[in-house]
Enzyme design. Structure first.
Site, PDB file in Angstrom:
ATOM      1  CG  ASP A  31      42.810   8.311  45.177  1.00  0.00           C
ATOM      2  OD1 ASP A  31      43.174   8.193  46.368  1.00  0.00           O
ATOM      3  OD2 ASP A  31      43.221   9.195  44.420  1.00  0.00           O
ATOM      4  CG  ASN A  87      46.521  17.850  39.959  1.00  0.00           C
ATOM      5  OD1 ASN A  87      45.767  18.646  39.429  1.00  0.00           O
ATOM      6  ND2 ASN A  87      46.135  17.079  40.953  1.00  0.00           N
ATOM      7  CD  GLN A  94      53.039  15.494  39.537  1.00  0.00           C
ATOM      8  OE1 GLN A  94      53.494  16.511  39.024  1.00  0.00           O
ATOM      9  NE2 GLN A  94      53.293  14.282  39.071  1.00  0.00           N
ATOM     10  CG  HIS A 100      48.513  10.284  39.120  1.00  0.00           C
ATOM     11  ND1 HIS A 100      49.705  10.884  39.470  1.00  0.00           N
ATOM     12  CD2 HIS A 100      47.586  10.797  39.966  1.00  0.00           C
ATOM     13  CE1 HIS A 100      49.515  11.706  40.484  1.00  0.00           C
ATOM     14  NE2 HIS A 100      48.218  11.677  40.799  1.00  0.00           N
ATOM     15  CG  HIS A 102      43.172  12.460  40.302  1.00  0.00           C
ATOM     16  ND1 HIS A 102      43.144  11.911  41.565  1.00  0.00           N
ATOM     17  CD2 HIS A 102      44.376  13.056  40.162  1.00  0.00           C
ATOM     18  CE1 HIS A 102      44.296  12.170  42.171  1.00  0.00           C
ATOM     19  NE2 HIS A 102      45.063  12.868  41.335  1.00  0.00           N
TER      20      HIS A 102
END
Length: 135
Positions: A31, A87, A94, A100, A102
């Site tokens: 990230d 999310n 989000q 996606h 995490h």
């Protein structure tokens, strides 16, 4: 791939990334604004805005991949715990509308864990909620 989606571009190599894993369906990248050391994102190469849109066969591959990477990351980073987070929608946090997941390593002396406030509902309210949600 959706042309105006930053995560599509990252997942498909249009924009360089710090990738830690890649296969035919996914790219996993660090990230760019991590919550902790090693925070990574599982990005499908196909565009899906959220969990409501993701193809069932792609969705079926996400949790086994998250498990595999969490085990690998825990071993390599010596973290003390792990959050796997996904999310959906702005109200849920989000900010990029490409599905996606995490992968967030957690450390005993690190940043606070993800949390939420608990609510109390009466037995009657719980029964009403159950009846609305019963599948």
């Amino acid at each position: 791939m959706k042309d105006d989606c930053i995560f599509c571009k990252l997942a498909n190599g249009v924009i360089p990334t710090n990738a830690i894993y890649e296969d035919d369906d996914f790219k996993v990248i660090l990230d760019a604004a991590p919550a902790t050391r090693g925070h990574a994102l599982i990005l499908p190469k196909e565009h899906y805005a959220n969990v409501y849109e993701i193809a069932d066969d792609t969705a079926a591959k996400v949790l086994p991949l998250a498990k595999k990477l969490a085990a690998h990351m825990t071993e390599k980073l010596n973290c003390d715990g792990f959050n796997i987070l996904q999310n959906n929608g702005e109200a849920a946090g989000q900010t990029v509308f490409h599905f996606h997941v995490h992968l967030i390593p957690r450390y005993k002396d690190g940043a606070p864990m993800i949390g939420w406030s608990h609510q109390n509902f009466s037995e009657e309210e719980m029964a009403q909620i159950r009846d609305v949600l019963k599948f």
